[in-house]
Design an enzyme around this catalytic site. Structure first.
Site, PDB file in Angstrom:
ATOM      1  N   ASP A 117      57.675   7.422  25.022  1.00 48.47           N
ATOM      2  CA  ASP A 117      57.408   7.254  23.581  1.00 48.47           C
ATOM      3  C   ASP A 117      57.028   8.549  22.880  1.00 48.47           C
ATOM      4  O   ASP A 117      56.467   8.524  21.803  1.00 48.47           O
ATOM      5  CB  ASP A 117      56.340   6.173  23.357  1.00 48.47           C
ATOM      6  N   GLU A 118      57.391   9.684  23.474  1.00 49.79           N
ATOM      7  CA  GLU A 118      56.903  10.950  22.946  1.00 49.79           C
ATOM      8  C   GLU A 118      57.955  12.044  23.129  1.00 49.79           C
ATOM      9  O   GLU A 118      58.557  12.148  24.197  1.00 49.79           O
ATOM     10  CB  GLU A 118      55.633  11.299  23.732  1.00 49.79           C
TER      11      GLU A 118
HETATM   12  P1  TTP Z   1      50.708   6.327  24.763  1.00 44.55           P
HETATM   13  O1  TTP Z   1      51.572   7.035  23.780  1.00 44.55           O
HETATM   14  O2  TTP Z   1      49.668   7.123  25.479  1.00 44.55           O
HETATM   15  O3  TTP Z   1      49.926   5.132  24.064  1.00 44.55           O
HETATM   16  P2  TTP Z   1      50.417   4.130  22.935  1.00 44.55           P
HETATM   17  O4  TTP Z   1      51.765   4.486  22.421  1.00 44.55           O
HETATM   18  O5  TTP Z   1      50.269   2.741  23.449  1.00 44.55           O
HETATM   19  O6  TTP Z   1      49.325   4.321  21.815  1.00 44.55           O
HETATM   20  P3  TTP Z   1      49.113   5.551  20.812  1.00 44.55           P
HETATM   21  O7  TTP Z   1      49.260   4.967  19.450  1.00 44.55           O
HETATM   22  O8  TTP Z   1      47.733   6.036  21.079  1.00 44.55           O
HETATM   23  O9  TTP Z   1      50.169   6.576  21.123  1.00 44.55           O
HETATM   24  O10 TTP Z   1      51.587   5.629  25.879  1.00 44.55           O
HETATM   25  C1  TTP Z   1      52.868   5.059  25.609  1.00 44.55           C
HETATM   26  C2  TTP Z   1      53.055   3.795  26.398  1.00 44.55           C
HETATM   27  O11 TTP Z   1      52.899   4.059  27.785  1.00 44.55           O
HETATM   28  C3  TTP Z   1      52.047   2.714  26.089  1.00 44.55           C
HETATM   29  O12 TTP Z   1      52.423   1.931  24.983  1.00 44.55           O
HETATM   30  C4  TTP Z   1      51.990   1.926  27.367  1.00 44.55           C
HETATM   31  C5  TTP Z   1      52.271   2.939  28.438  1.00 44.55           C
HETATM   32  N1  TTP Z   1      51.006   3.341  29.097  1.00 44.55           N
HETATM   33  C6  TTP Z   1      50.606   2.637  30.219  1.00 44.55           C
HETATM   34  O13 TTP Z   1      51.282   1.710  30.680  1.00 44.55           O
HETATM   35  N2  TTP Z   1      49.409   2.984  30.808  1.00 44.55           N
HETATM   36  C7  TTP Z   1      48.615   3.992  30.327  1.00 44.55           C
HETATM   37  O14 TTP Z   1      47.533   4.260  30.884  1.00 44.55           O
HETATM   38  C8  TTP Z   1      49.046   4.707  29.166  1.00 44.55           C
HETATM   39  C9  TTP Z   1      48.218   5.821  28.578  1.00 44.55           C
HETATM   40  C10 TTP Z   1      50.253   4.351  28.583  1.00 44.55           C
HETATM   41 MG    MG Z   2      52.181   6.465  21.855  1.00 49.76          MG
END
Ligand code: TTP
Ligand code: MG
Length: 414
Positions: A117-118
């Site tokens: 997601d990044e």
């Molecule tokens: P992130 O981008 O860290 O988190 P997010 O998108 O849920 O929230 P944010 O708005 O803070 O960016 O992680 C992306 C996805 O990866 C997240 O939706 C689910 C997965 N993930 C896990 O399964 N376990 C974890 O510990 C983390 C950090 C993420």
């Molecule tokens: Mg995210």
């Protein structure tokens, strides 16, 4: 609030412009997209407490109760008893991820995907497009929103600042650090805000009286050298917002990888971990033979229905040591596998051999374990002489006889 130095807009953006695009509460947002009745409500993706699970992620409505990623599910249930719980639906997440990456590539082909997601996107005026980077970022947000999910974006001249900025105003944040404003933006922040400065570095810095990035930026090099060695200058530069790391686009990325197909499907997490334990040393040895070290770990799983998923993670430094990248690879399993999935093939690869070299070992004391170069070099010699079958560590043995076929070493992408 007084206008800060870092957010005074200039008419034209000068120099490099990087975006870090990160989806908001990604898995939970997809669940809310697919279940309209869950929108606006606390949604938690993960295994419930009766299965001793952890939270993958939580919608922002659930985060208001203190729920966050990696929290034990039992704690999350206590904090937010009314939350809606769901298991993961990785195929959907990958589908949406691919659509978002498609939008980004359409805006600029200079893309480096960091995780599901990044991604970093180079939108430097004149490099691919002449358009204003902030306008591009705003358009990306609008285009992603059309998919039914949202993202936050940091815009800056370098990677670290863009990354920090992307996280400042989630969800739906657009944080811009204009050229020249980097140091002022970073100065008040705790040193931990800098990606790569973990608990240990922060503690060592605290002992010499440095708590903020501003203080770090002003510290004479001779005080930092005992802590960071040859990287002292790079660490201080980073705190000053000087961060010349390029993005590594896909076309440049090569990987060293191995994969193995199994006669009997792997059905437990432990079996998949065993497979990674087996593949890791093969990848590590191949890297060392070629004199390569990379900063991206990829695992690939192929399922009984022949569908395929991959998960990637960036490392804070380039590595060729399997004792370092195997634990990272194992943590990726949860991104693409859940109990009940039958796995037919496991692949493991290291890529991203360029760019990060300047920061090799920069913050080496955290996030990455120290590794075991000496032992590995001895093991490599034995394997060179007698072949891979001769020497196996621990769990490797367990799985060897279960394999039905091996795809050979390959230097292509996973
Ligand atoms: P992130 O981008 O860290 O988190 P997010 O998108 O849920 O929230 P944010 O708005 O803070 O960016 O992680 C992306 C996805 O990866 C997240 O939706 C689910 C997965 N993930 C896990 O399964 N376990 C974890 O510990 C983390 C950090 C993420
Ligand atoms: Mg995210």
């Amino acid at each position: 609030m007084e206008p800060s130095d870092f957010n005074i807009p200039e008419r034209t953006w000068k120099g490099r412009a990087l975006l870090l695009v990160d989806l908001d509460a990604f898995f939970a947002s997809v669940e809310q997209l697919d279940h309209p009745e869950w929108r606006g409500k606390p949604v938690i993706v993960g295994g419930r407490s009766d299965r001793r699970g952890v939270v993958s992620t939580a919608s922002y409505e659930a985060r208001a109760f203190g729920v966050h990623s990696a929290m034990p599910s039992a704690t999350a249930e206590r904090l937010c008893p009314d939350a809606i719980w769901t298991s993961s639906h990785f195929d959907r997440y990958h589908e949406l991820s691919a659509q978002v990456m498609g939008i980004l590539k359409d805006e600029s082909p200079l893309l480096e995907q960091m995780s599901i997601d990044e991604a970093y996107l180079d939108v430097s005026p004149g490099r691919y497009t002449g358009e204003d980077p902030v306008a591009i970022a705003a358009r990306i947000q609008a285009r992603v929103a059309e998919l039914g999910i949202t993202c936050s974006i940091g815009v800056a001249t370098g990677k670290a600042v863009a990354k920090i900025a992307s996280d400042m105003d989630k969800p739906r944040g657009l944080t811009v650090v204009y050229p020249g404003g980097e140091a002022a933006f970073l100065a008040p922040m705790d040193v931990r805000a800098m990606p790569g400065i973990g608990k240990q570095s922060a503690e060592r810095l605290r002992r010499i009286g440095i708590r903020t990035l501003g203080a770090l930026a002003d510290t004479p090099l001779d005080k930092l050298t005992p802590l960071f060695g040859v990287n002292a200058q790079a660490v201080r530069d980073r705190a000053r917002g000087i961060d010349p790391r390029e993005i590594a686009t896909e076309s440049e990325v090569k990987s060293v990888s191995h994969e193995r197909t199994f006669a009997t499907d792997l059905v437990t997490r432990e079996e998949i971990e065993d497979a990674i334990d087996m593949l890791g040393p093969m990848v590590g040895r191949r890297l060392r033979k070629k004199g390569l070290a990379g900063h991206t770990v990829t695992i690939k799983l192929r399922y009984a229905d022949l569908s395929r998923r991959t998960a990637q993670k960036g490392l804070p430094a380039n590595v060729d040591d399997e004792t370092v990248f195997i634990p990272v690879a194992k943590r990726l399993i949860d991104e693409i596998w859940r109990p009940g999935d039958s796995v037919r093939l496991v692949g493991l690869g290291i890529s991203g051999f360029e760019a990060h070299d300047e920061q090799l070992g920069l913050f080496a004391d955290e996030e990455l374990p120290a590794g075991n170069a000496e032992l590995l070099s001895a093991a490599d010699k034995i394997r060179d002489k007698f072949g891979d079958g001769m020497l196996k560590f621990g769990r490797e043995l367990k799985i060897r006889h279960e394999t039905s076929g091996t795809t050979g070493m390959n230097d292509g992408r996973l």
